[in-house]
Design an enzyme around this catalytic site. Structure first.
Site, short mmCIF file in Angstrom:
data_model
loop_
_atom_site.label_atom_id
_atom_site.label_comp_id
_atom_site.label_asym_id
_atom_site.label_seq_id
_atom_site.Cartn_x
_atom_site.Cartn_y
_atom_site.Cartn_z
N GLY A 255 30.76 14.03 3.52
CA GLY A 255 29.47 14.39 3.49
C GLY A 255 29.39 15.52 4.11
O GLY A 255 29.89 15.97 5.18
N GLN B 46 25.04 21.96 9.49
CA GLN B 46 26.60 21.87 10.09
C GLN B 46 26.98 23.27 9.66
O GLN B 46 28.09 23.87 10.14
CB GLN B 46 27.42 20.78 9.39
CG GLN B 46 26.89 19.42 9.99
CD GLN B 46 28.01 18.43 9.28
OE1 GLN B 46 27.74 17.83 8.08
NE2 GLN B 46 29.09 18.02 9.94
N CYS C 294 33.07 12.99 11.62
CA CYS C 294 32.21 13.94 11.30
C CYS C 294 32.90 15.29 11.44
O CYS C 294 33.56 15.53 12.34
CB CYS C 294 30.86 13.99 12.61
SG CYS C 294 29.85 15.33 12.07
N LEU C 295 32.53 16.11 10.61
CA LEU C 295 33.31 17.65 10.56
C LEU C 295 32.85 18.31 11.46
O LEU C 295 33.65 19.40 12.11
CB LEU C 295 33.13 18.05 9.21
CG LEU C 295 33.73 17.52 7.75
CD1 LEU C 295 33.32 18.36 6.59
CD2 LEU C 295 35.25 17.38 7.92
N HIS D 17 24.11 8.83 8.35
CA HIS D 17 24.72 9.93 8.86
C HIS D 17 24.35 11.23 8.63
O HIS D 17 23.99 12.03 9.51
CB HIS D 17 26.34 9.49 8.92
CG HIS D 17 27.17 10.74 9.44
ND1 HIS D 17 28.07 10.24 10.57
CD2 HIS D 17 27.05 12.08 9.16
CE1 HIS D 17 28.73 11.40 10.95
NE2 HIS D 17 28.22 12.60 10.25
N GLU D 18 24.35 11.64 7.35
CA GLU D 18 23.89 12.86 6.86
C GLU D 18 22.46 13.16 7.21
O GLU D 18 22.10 14.19 7.60
CB GLU D 18 24.21 12.95 5.43
CG GLU D 18 25.36 12.99 4.91
CD GLU D 18 26.57 13.76 5.75
OE1 GLU D 18 26.09 14.79 6.16
OE2 GLU D 18 27.59 13.50 6.09
N HIS E 137 21.90 14.34 10.52
CA HIS E 137 21.97 15.82 11.03
C HIS E 137 20.86 16.68 10.70
O HIS E 137 20.70 17.45 11.45
CB HIS E 137 23.15 16.26 9.95
CG HIS E 137 24.64 15.95 10.43
ND1 HIS E 137 25.02 16.57 11.42
CD2 HIS E 137 25.47 15.26 9.56
CE1 HIS E 137 26.32 15.91 11.39
NE2 HIS E 137 26.87 15.55 10.63
NI NI Z 1 28.61 14.48 10.14
#
Ligand code: NI
Length: 175
Positions: free
Chosen positions: A46, A51, A99-100, A141-142, A145
Protein backbone atom coordinates in the site's frame (compact mmCIF):
# COMPACT_ATOMS: atom_id res chain seq x y z
CA UNK A 1 6.00 8.91 -12.58
CA UNK A 2 8.00 7.14 -9.88
CA UNK A 3 8.31 9.43 -6.88
CA UNK A 4 10.68 9.43 -3.92
CA UNK A 5 9.10 7.80 -0.84
CA UNK A 6 9.66 9.95 2.25
CA UNK A 7 11.31 8.12 5.12
CA UNK A 8 10.57 8.19 8.85
CA UNK A 9 12.05 11.33 10.36
CA UNK A 10 10.67 13.57 7.63
CA UNK A 11 8.19 15.90 9.36
CA UNK A 12 5.82 15.72 6.38
CA UNK A 13 4.97 12.15 7.39
CA UNK A 14 3.62 13.44 10.71
CA UNK A 15 1.14 15.95 9.28
CA UNK A 16 -2.56 15.24 8.84
CA UNK A 17 -3.73 15.19 5.21
CA UNK A 18 -6.59 17.24 3.72
CA UNK A 19 -9.64 15.71 2.03
CA UNK A 20 -10.01 15.79 -1.74
CA UNK A 21 -12.62 18.39 -2.75
CA UNK A 22 -12.99 17.62 -6.47
CA UNK A 23 -13.17 14.17 -8.05
CA UNK A 24 -12.30 13.16 -11.57
CA UNK A 25 -9.75 15.91 -12.07
CA UNK A 26 -6.51 15.60 -14.07
CA UNK A 27 -4.58 16.44 -10.90
CA UNK A 28 -6.13 13.54 -8.98
CA UNK A 29 -5.56 11.18 -11.93
CA UNK A 30 -1.89 12.23 -12.06
CA UNK A 31 -1.50 11.68 -8.32
CA UNK A 32 -2.93 8.17 -8.62
CA UNK A 33 -0.65 7.36 -11.53
CA UNK A 34 2.35 8.42 -9.44
CA UNK A 35 1.14 6.34 -6.48
CA UNK A 36 0.66 3.28 -8.73
CA UNK A 37 4.06 3.68 -10.38
CA UNK A 38 5.83 4.18 -7.06
CA UNK A 39 4.10 1.31 -5.24
CA UNK A 40 4.82 -1.05 -8.15
CA UNK A 41 8.54 -0.30 -8.28
CA UNK A 42 8.81 -0.59 -4.48
CA UNK A 43 6.77 -3.83 -4.36
CA UNK A 44 4.59 -2.41 -1.59
CA UNK A 45 1.26 -3.56 -0.18
CA UNK A 46 0.00 0.00 0.00
CA UNK A 47 0.98 3.62 -0.39
CA UNK A 48 -0.54 6.84 0.91
CA UNK A 49 -0.22 10.22 -0.80
CA UNK A 50 1.65 11.86 2.11
CA UNK A 51 4.40 9.26 1.66
CA UNK A 52 5.27 10.95 -1.64
CA UNK A 53 4.93 14.40 -0.09
CA UNK A 54 1.31 15.11 -1.11
CA UNK A 55 -0.81 15.93 1.98
CA UNK A 56 -4.14 14.70 0.56
CA UNK A 57 -6.44 11.87 1.70
CA UNK A 58 -5.66 9.35 -1.05
CA UNK A 59 -4.41 5.78 -0.52
CA UNK A 60 -3.88 2.77 -2.75
CA UNK A 61 -3.39 -0.80 -1.61
CA UNK A 62 -3.61 -4.38 -2.77
CA UNK A 63 -1.83 -7.68 -2.28
CA UNK A 64 -1.76 -10.64 -4.65
CA UNK A 65 0.92 -13.07 -3.56
CA UNK A 66 3.54 -11.07 -1.72
CA UNK A 67 6.64 -12.90 -0.43
CA UNK A 68 6.78 -10.37 2.37
CA UNK A 69 3.40 -11.59 3.66
CA UNK A 70 3.40 -15.31 2.86
CA UNK A 71 0.46 -16.09 5.15
CA UNK A 72 -1.65 -13.10 4.15
CA UNK A 73 -4.86 -13.56 2.20
CA UNK A 74 -5.07 -11.52 -1.02
CA UNK A 75 -6.43 -7.97 -0.79
CA UNK A 76 -8.15 -6.55 -3.90
CA UNK A 77 -6.37 -3.60 -5.49
CA UNK A 78 -8.20 -0.46 -4.32
CA UNK A 79 -7.85 3.28 -4.85
CA UNK A 80 -9.55 5.05 -1.96
CA UNK A 81 -10.19 8.77 -1.44
CA UNK A 82 -11.30 10.47 1.80
CA UNK A 83 -11.56 7.22 3.77
CA UNK A 84 -13.38 6.90 7.08
CA UNK A 85 -12.68 3.85 9.27
CA UNK A 86 -15.04 2.38 11.84
CA UNK A 87 -14.08 -0.60 14.03
CA UNK A 88 -16.80 -3.27 13.94
CA UNK A 89 -15.75 -4.71 17.28
CA UNK A 90 -13.21 -3.89 19.93
CA UNK A 91 -11.28 -7.11 19.28
CA UNK A 92 -7.64 -6.53 18.41
CA UNK A 93 -5.00 -8.82 16.93
CA UNK A 94 -1.27 -8.52 16.50
CA UNK A 95 0.59 -8.94 13.24
CA UNK A 96 3.81 -8.04 11.48
CA UNK A 97 3.93 -4.87 9.40
CA UNK A 98 6.41 -3.08 7.25
CA UNK A 99 6.26 0.31 5.57
CA UNK A 100 7.98 1.81 2.55
CA UNK A 101 8.71 4.85 4.74
CA UNK A 102 10.48 2.60 7.29
CA UNK A 103 12.62 0.54 4.90
CA UNK A 104 14.30 -2.66 6.01
CA UNK A 105 12.36 -3.04 9.26
CA UNK A 106 9.33 -4.95 10.50
CA UNK A 107 7.36 -4.75 13.70
CA UNK A 108 4.37 -6.31 15.45
CA UNK A 109 1.42 -3.93 15.57
CA UNK A 110 -1.97 -4.35 17.28
CA UNK A 111 -4.92 -3.59 14.97
CA UNK A 112 -8.69 -4.00 15.06
CA UNK A 113 -9.70 -7.40 13.68
CA UNK A 114 -12.73 -6.09 11.84
CA UNK A 115 -13.34 -2.64 10.41
CA UNK A 116 -15.69 -0.91 8.01
CA UNK A 117 -14.17 1.55 5.58
CA UNK A 118 -16.06 4.09 3.56
CA UNK A 119 -14.85 6.57 1.01
CA UNK A 120 -14.81 7.19 -2.72
CA UNK A 121 -13.04 6.01 -5.79
CA UNK A 122 -11.15 8.64 -7.83
CA UNK A 123 -14.28 9.41 -9.87
CA UNK A 124 -16.39 10.00 -6.78
CA UNK A 125 -18.24 6.68 -6.65
CA UNK A 126 -18.82 5.53 -3.06
CA UNK A 127 -16.90 2.59 -1.66
CA UNK A 128 -17.98 0.78 1.51
CA UNK A 129 -16.54 -2.50 2.72
CA UNK A 130 -16.54 -4.56 5.91
CA UNK A 131 -13.23 -6.38 6.14
CA UNK A 132 -11.19 -8.43 8.57
CA UNK A 133 -7.74 -9.93 9.02
CA UNK A 134 -4.95 -8.74 6.75
CA UNK A 135 -7.28 -6.56 4.65
CA UNK A 136 -8.34 -4.75 7.83
CA UNK A 137 -4.70 -4.41 8.87
CA UNK A 138 -3.66 -2.87 5.55
CA UNK A 139 -6.43 -0.27 5.52
CA UNK A 140 -5.72 0.72 9.13
CA UNK A 141 -2.03 1.14 8.30
CA UNK A 142 -2.77 3.28 5.23
CA UNK A 143 -5.37 5.45 6.95
CA UNK A 144 -2.90 6.05 9.77
CA UNK A 145 -0.60 7.70 7.20
CA UNK A 146 -3.38 10.23 6.50
CA UNK A 147 -3.34 11.16 10.21
CA UNK A 148 0.43 11.44 10.40
CA UNK A 149 0.88 8.11 12.22
CA UNK A 150 3.59 5.58 11.32
CA UNK A 151 3.28 1.96 12.50
CA UNK A 152 6.13 2.13 15.07
CA UNK A 153 4.00 4.74 16.87
CA UNK A 154 1.31 2.02 17.32
CA UNK A 155 3.66 -0.64 18.68
CA UNK A 156 3.42 -1.81 22.28
CA UNK A 157 6.39 -4.18 22.38
CA UNK A 158 9.60 -2.87 20.84
CA UNK A 159 11.30 -6.22 21.43
CA UNK A 160 9.36 -7.34 18.34
CA UNK A 161 10.81 -4.63 16.07
CA UNK A 162 13.81 -5.39 13.92
CA UNK A 163 15.48 -5.75 10.59
CA UNK A 164 13.58 -7.84 8.08
CA UNK A 165 16.56 -9.89 6.92
CA UNK A 166 17.41 -10.83 10.51
CA UNK A 167 13.81 -11.53 11.58
CA UNK A 168 12.88 -13.42 8.41
CA UNK A 169 15.99 -14.87 6.79
CA UNK A 170 15.38 -15.90 3.23
CA UNK A 171 12.32 -13.69 2.69
CA UNK A 172 12.84 -11.63 -0.42
CA UNK A 173 12.08 -7.96 -0.71
CA UNK A 174 13.21 -4.74 0.85
CA UNK A 175 10.50 -4.54 3.48
NI1 NI B 1 3.25 2.60 5.38
Amino acid sequence: MIRVVLRMGDPRLLQPSRPIADFGTPELAALLQDLRDTMAVENGAGLAAPQIGVPLQVVIFGVEQNPRYPDAEPVPYTELVNPVLTPLSMAMEEGWEGCLSVPGLRGVVPRYQEVRYEGFDPLGQPIRRDVSGFHARVIQHECDHLMGILYPMRMRDLSRFGFTDILFPGVEGEE
